[in-house]
Write a protein that holds these residues in place. Structure first.
Motif, mmCIF file in Angstrom:
data_model
loop_
_atom_site.group_PDB
_atom_site.id
_atom_site.type_symbol
_atom_site.label_atom_id
_atom_site.label_comp_id
_atom_site.label_asym_id
_atom_site.label_seq_id
_atom_site.Cartn_x
_atom_site.Cartn_y
_atom_site.Cartn_z
ATOM 1 N N PHE A 32 -4.584 -10.398 1.896
ATOM 2 C CA PHE A 32 -5.797 -9.861 1.437
ATOM 3 C C PHE A 32 -6.700 -10.667 1.571
ATOM 4 C CE2 PHE A 32 -9.008 -8.509 -1.671
ATOM 5 C CZ PHE A 32 -9.349 -7.312 -1.381
ATOM 6 N N LEU A 33 -6.692 -11.756 0.772
ATOM 7 C CA LEU A 33 -7.877 -12.756 0.837
ATOM 8 C C LEU A 33 -7.949 -13.545 2.231
ATOM 9 C CD1 LEU A 33 -6.866 -14.647 -2.506
ATOM 10 C CD2 LEU A 33 -8.572 -12.973 -1.923
ATOM 11 N N ALA A 34 -6.839 -13.717 3.011
ATOM 12 C CA ALA A 34 -6.893 -14.164 4.221
ATOM 13 C C ALA A 34 -7.708 -13.382 5.299
ATOM 14 C CB ALA A 34 -5.666 -14.598 5.021
ATOM 15 N N LEU A 35 -7.424 -11.916 5.220
ATOM 16 C CA LEU A 35 -7.972 -11.000 6.308
ATOM 17 C C LEU A 35 -9.606 -11.088 5.753
ATOM 18 C CD1 LEU A 35 -5.461 -8.292 6.454
ATOM 19 C CD2 LEU A 35 -6.156 -9.757 8.358
ATOM 20 N N SER A 36 -9.886 -10.995 4.401
ATOM 21 C CA SER A 36 -11.188 -10.854 3.999
ATOM 22 C C SER A 36 -11.847 -12.048 4.113
ATOM 23 C CB SER A 36 -11.203 -10.869 2.363
ATOM 24 O OG SER A 36 -10.458 -9.651 1.922
ATOM 25 N N PHE A 37 -11.456 -13.267 4.226
ATOM 26 C CA PHE A 37 -12.066 -14.552 4.903
ATOM 27 C C PHE A 37 -12.461 -13.938 6.550
ATOM 28 C CE2 PHE A 37 -11.018 -16.927 1.047
ATOM 29 C CZ PHE A 37 -12.253 -17.193 0.626
ATOM 30 N N TYR A 38 -11.412 -13.687 7.258
ATOM 31 C CA TYR A 38 -11.665 -13.631 8.497
ATOM 32 C C TYR A 38 -12.510 -12.433 9.086
ATOM 33 C CZ TYR A 38 -10.093 -12.165 13.507
ATOM 34 O OH TYR A 38 -9.902 -12.051 14.607
ATOM 35 N N VAL A 43 -11.644 -5.409 6.344
ATOM 36 C CA VAL A 43 -11.308 -4.999 5.192
ATOM 37 C C VAL A 43 -11.676 -3.987 4.385
ATOM 38 C CG1 VAL A 43 -10.119 -5.900 3.037
ATOM 39 C CG2 VAL A 43 -10.056 -7.144 5.135
ATOM 40 N N ALA A 44 -13.054 -4.147 3.960
ATOM 41 C CA ALA A 44 -13.817 -3.209 3.048
ATOM 42 C C ALA A 44 -14.020 -1.650 3.761
ATOM 43 C CB ALA A 44 -15.167 -3.591 3.086
ATOM 44 N N MET A 465 -7.984 -15.149 -8.063
ATOM 45 C CA MET A 465 -8.427 -14.131 -7.125
ATOM 46 C C MET A 465 -9.787 -13.573 -7.318
ATOM 47 S SD MET A 465 -6.169 -10.613 -6.330
ATOM 48 C CE MET A 465 -6.426 -9.759 -4.873
ATOM 49 N N ALA A 466 -10.113 -13.301 -8.651
ATOM 50 C CA ALA A 466 -11.497 -13.080 -9.137
ATOM 51 C C ALA A 466 -12.551 -14.096 -8.719
ATOM 52 C CB ALA A 466 -11.590 -12.697 -10.485
ATOM 53 N N ALA A 467 -12.185 -15.308 -8.766
ATOM 54 C CA ALA A 467 -13.106 -16.350 -8.397
ATOM 55 C C ALA A 467 -13.196 -16.237 -6.852
ATOM 56 C CB ALA A 467 -12.724 -17.633 -8.915
ATOM 57 N N VAL A 468 -12.222 -16.253 -6.120
ATOM 58 C CA VAL A 468 -12.373 -16.378 -4.447
ATOM 59 C C VAL A 468 -13.247 -14.984 -4.079
ATOM 60 C CG1 VAL A 468 -11.247 -16.146 -2.394
ATOM 61 C CG2 VAL A 468 -10.162 -17.510 -4.082
ATOM 62 N N LEU A 469 -13.051 -13.773 -4.700
ATOM 63 C CA LEU A 469 -13.707 -12.507 -4.260
ATOM 64 C C LEU A 469 -15.405 -12.999 -4.715
ATOM 65 C CD1 LEU A 469 -11.394 -9.793 -5.384
ATOM 66 C CD2 LEU A 469 -11.780 -10.570 -3.045
ATOM 67 N N LEU A 470 -15.412 -13.381 -5.923
ATOM 68 C CA LEU A 470 -16.941 -13.480 -6.212
ATOM 69 C C LEU A 470 -17.432 -14.582 -5.004
ATOM 70 C CD1 LEU A 470 -16.805 -13.890 -10.254
ATOM 71 C CD2 LEU A 470 -17.890 -12.033 -8.931
ATOM 72 N N ALA A 471 -16.711 -15.519 -4.810
ATOM 73 C CA ALA A 471 -17.252 -16.425 -3.870
ATOM 74 C C ALA A 471 -17.824 -15.984 -2.508
ATOM 75 C CB ALA A 471 -16.357 -17.612 -3.546
ATOM 76 N N GLY A 475 -19.525 -7.291 -3.551
ATOM 77 C CA GLY A 475 -19.048 -6.125 -3.114
ATOM 78 C C GLY A 475 -17.429 -6.106 -2.692
ATOM 79 N N GLN A 476 -16.790 -7.366 -2.658
ATOM 80 C CA GLN A 476 -15.316 -7.158 -2.340
ATOM 81 C C GLN A 476 -14.561 -6.986 -3.466
ATOM 82 O OE1 GLN A 476 -14.558 -7.608 0.531
ATOM 83 N NE2 GLN A 476 -12.223 -7.839 0.698
ATOM 84 N N ILE A 477 -15.346 -7.095 -4.900
ATOM 85 C CA ILE A 477 -14.419 -6.747 -6.003
ATOM 86 C C ILE A 477 -14.504 -5.258 -5.976
ATOM 87 C CG2 ILE A 477 -14.555 -6.756 -8.542
ATOM 88 C CD1 ILE A 477 -15.292 -9.556 -8.529
ATOM 89 N N ALA A 478 -15.665 -4.586 -5.626
ATOM 90 C CA ALA A 478 -15.864 -3.174 -5.681
ATOM 91 C C ALA A 478 -14.763 -2.599 -4.758
ATOM 92 C CB ALA A 478 -17.136 -2.693 -5.347
ATOM 93 N N ALA A 479 -14.668 -3.244 -3.564
ATOM 94 C CA ALA A 479 -13.551 -2.867 -2.328
ATOM 95 C C ALA A 479 -12.068 -2.875 -3.104
ATOM 96 C CB ALA A 479 -13.619 -3.745 -1.300
ATOM 97 N N LEU A 480 -11.967 -3.861 -4.011
ATOM 98 C CA LEU A 480 -10.475 -4.001 -4.608
ATOM 99 C C LEU A 480 -10.287 -2.966 -5.700
ATOM 100 C CD1 LEU A 480 -8.078 -5.950 -4.782
ATOM 101 C CD2 LEU A 480 -8.988 -7.008 -6.626
#
Length: 517
Positions: A32-38, A43-44, A465-471, A475-480
C-alpha cells in the motif's frame, strides 16, 4: 525430544505471531505504501471507487446486520442464559468502574471528542434527510442530536462486543480455541479452518481493517493537536510538529500496550474517564445548562421515535453521497473493528455474566455516549444558535479539527478547556491504539497473554504507517479511512454466523455451568 522441539516451535510462533497473518498483513501495508509513493492518485482513486461500490452494494446489508445484532443481543440478555459467567471465574478480574472505563475509552476512541464536538453542529446547519426542518433554527436541534445518536448509539455499540464476544469467550475458555477472528467461524467450519491457511487469511482481513481504522484517527489526531498548539501557543503547524505529536502518542500507547490490561491500559482509561467527567461537569454547570438538559431529552425522544426511520434509511430514500459518508461509513467502521473489539471484550470480561457484558456494551455505553455528544455538540449548537461561533463553512468542508478547537475555546474556561479537550482526545486515541495493538498481538499469538514484543511491534507499525501517510499528504489518511468500508465487506461475512452462534454459545455456557437444563 521431539515433543520438546515441538513445544519450542509453538513458543517461538507464540512470541513472533502467526507467520501467515504477519506476512500477509505486513506485505499488504508495505505494498500500500509503495504504491502510494509510486502513484498516489491511482491508489486514492482506486480506493474511492471501491468505497463507493462497497457502500452502495453492501450498505443496506450492514444496517440489517447491525440491527439484528442489537435486538438478538438484548433478547439474549433477558433469558436465563444471561446469567452464565465468562471465563470460568467466580468473580470479575476488574472492578466495575475499571471495566466500564476501559470499555468506554477503548470503543469510543478519538471519535468521542473529534465527532462529539462537530457532528451535532454539522447536522444542525445541514439538516439530515430524515427531517424537514429549516437549518440553523431551534426546531432543528432534536433532529441534529438524534442523527448523531443514530451513528454512535445502540446498534453501533452492540456490534462491537456482544454476540461475537460470547462466541469467542465460549470457544476460548470452554473449548480451548485461540482468541483469533477465525474462531468466530469455528462453530461453522470446525478444526479445518482453525489449522489451515484460510484461517490466516480470515485473521489478516480483520487485522488490516483494524489497522486502517486505527491509523486514521492517529494521523488526524496529530494534525488536530498540531493545529491546537499553533492557535493556543503560536507553535508552527508543520510536519515536524505533527511528527513529534505522533511520536509522543505512539510512545504512550506502545508502553501502555506492553504493560498490559491491569497496568497502563487501566490507568489511562481511568484517568481519561475522570477527565471526561470533570470536563462534562464544568460544561453542564457553567455552560448552557437548561438548554443542554432540554436538548438531550428532545434529542433522545426523537431518536427513539424515529429510530427505525433513521437506521433503515437507504440510498433510495436519501442522497447516495450522504448515505455513504454518514450511515454507511460509520457502520462500516464499527463492523471493521468488531472482531478485534470482541477479542478484547472477551479478554477483559472474565468473571462477568453475559447479561452484564451485553448491557454494558449495548445499553450503558451508548447512553453515556449520547450524554457526552449532547454536552459537547449540544453546547456547540447553542453557541452556533446564539452567534458566539459560526462553524457552518468549516463543518460543511468537514474541517472537524477547526470546529473542535473553536468550540473548546467558546466553552467555560476558554484556553484551559481547549487544552483539557486536546489532552482528552489524545488519551482517547491512545487507549484505542493500545487496545488494538494488544488485540492484534492476541490474534498473532492465539491466546490472551501475547508477548510484550508482539504488542510493541504492532503499536510501532501503526505509528510508522501514520507518519508515512502524513509525510505524503493528509488526504492519504482520508483514503485509508475510505478503505475501512471496503474491508468491512469480508469482515461483515465473518460476523454474520454470530447471529445464531452467539445465542447457541450462551445457552451452551449456561448448561455447562448448571444454570439451565
Amino acid at each position: 525430544m521431539t515433543q520438546s522441539a515441538s513445544d519450542a516451535d509453538r513458543q517461538t510462533q507464540s512470541s513472533l505471531g502467526d507467520p501467515i497473518v504477519l506476512t500477509l498483513s505486513i506485505g499488504f501495508i508495505v505494498l500500500f505504501l509503495a504504491l502510494s509513493f509510486y502513484d498516489l492518485d491511482l491508489v486514492a482513486n482506486s480506493i474511492s471507487q471501491g468505497f463507493a461500490w462497497s457502500a452502495l452494494t453492501f450498505g443496506t446489508y450492514f444496517q440489517f446486520l447491525m440491527l439484528l445484532t442489537f435486538f438478538i443481543a438484548i433478547g439474549l440478555a433477558l433469558t436465563p442464559a444471561g446469567n452464565a459467567k465468562i471465563g470460568n471465574l467466580d468473580a470479575p478480574e476488574l472492578s466495575t468502574f475499571k471495566w466500564l472505563s476501559i470499555i468506554l475509552c477503548t470503543l469510543l476512541g478519538g471519535g468521542g471528542v473529534f465527532f462529539a464536538a462537530g457532528e451535532p453542529i454539522y447536522h444542525f446547519v445541514n439538516v439530515p434527510p430524515a427531517f424537514d426542518t429549516d437549518p440553523g433554527v431551534a426546531a432543528a436541534v432534536p433532529g441534529a442530536l438524534a442523527q448523531s445518536f443514530t451513528h454512535w448509539g445502540f446498534v453501533g455499540w452492540a456490534i462491537l462486543g456482544s454476540l461475537t464476544a460470547i462466541v469467542l469467550a465460549h470457544a476460548h475458555y470452554e473449548k480451548g480455541q485461540p482468541l483469533q477472528p477465525r474462531t468466530l467461524l469455528y462453530p461453522l467450519f470446525g478444526e479445518r479452518l482453525m489449522r489451515g491457511p484460510l484461517g490466516g487469511v480470515v485473521d489478516t482481513c480483520c487485522v488490516l481493517a483494524v489497522v486502517a481504522g486505527t491509523v486514521g484517527p492517529v494521523g488526524f489526531l496529530a494534525t488536530q493537536v498540531s493545529h491546537g498548539l499553533e492557535v493556543l501557543f503560536g507553535l508552527p503547524n508543520t510536519f515536524v510538529t505533527r511528527l513529534l505529536v505522533l511520536a509522543t502518542l505512539g510512545m504512550v500507547y506502545v508502553l501502555s500496550a506492553v504493560s498490559g490490561v491491569h497496568k497502563g491500559m487501566q490507568l489511562l482509561s481511568r484517568f481519561n474517564v475522570m477527565l471526561a467527567l470533570g470536563i462534562g461537569a464544568v460544561i453542564f454547570l457553567f455552560g448552557p445548562t437548561l438548554f443542554l438538559f432540554n436538548s438531550y431529552f428532545a434529542g433522545m425522544g426523537t431518536y427513539l421515535d424515529d429510530f427505525f426511520k433513521m437506521v433503515t434509511m437507504t440510498a433510495e430514500t436519501a442522497p447516495a453521497d450522504w448515505m455513504q459518508w454518514w450511515i454507511v461509513f460509520f457502520y462500516a467502521w464499527f463492523i471493521a473493528f468488531a472482531p478485534l473489539m470482541a477479542i478484547f471484550m472477551a479478554r477483559i470480561s472474565r468473571g462477568r455474566t453475559i447479561r452484564e457484558m451485553i448491557l454494558a456494551v449495548a445499553v450503558i455505553a451508548p447512553i453515556a455516549t449520547t450524554v457526552w455528544f449532547t454536552l459537547l455538540g449540544g453546547s456547540g449548537i447553542y453557541y452556533q444558535l446564539t452567534g458566539v461561533i459560526d462553524l457552518t463553512d468549516a463543518l460543511t468542508n468537514f474541517q472537524f479539527d477547526i470546529a473542535t478547537l473553536a468550540l473548546a475555546q467558546a466553552l467555560p474556561g476558554g484556553t484551559w478547556m481547549a487544552l483539557a479537550i486536546l489532552l482528552l482526545t489524545t488519551i482517547f486515541v491512545a487507549t484505542t491504539g493500545d487496545s488494538m495493538s494488544y488485540s492484534i498481538a492476541m490474534v498473532g499469538a492465539g491466546h490472551d497473554e501475547p508477548s510484550p514484543f508482539l504488542r510493541a511491534f504492532w503499536g510501532v507499525i501503526m505509528t510508522i504507517m501514520a507518519a508515512v501517510l502524513l509525510a505524503m499528504r493528509e488526504g492519504q489518511i482520508a483514503a485509508l479511512q475510505q478503505f475501512i468500508v471496503i474491508t468491512a465487506v469480508p469482515v461483515s461475512l465473518i460476523l454474520l454466523p454470530s447471529l445464531w452462534d452467539g445465542p447457541k454459545a450462551a445457552f451452551a455456557m449456561a448448561r455447562e455451568q448448571g444454570l439451565i437444563d
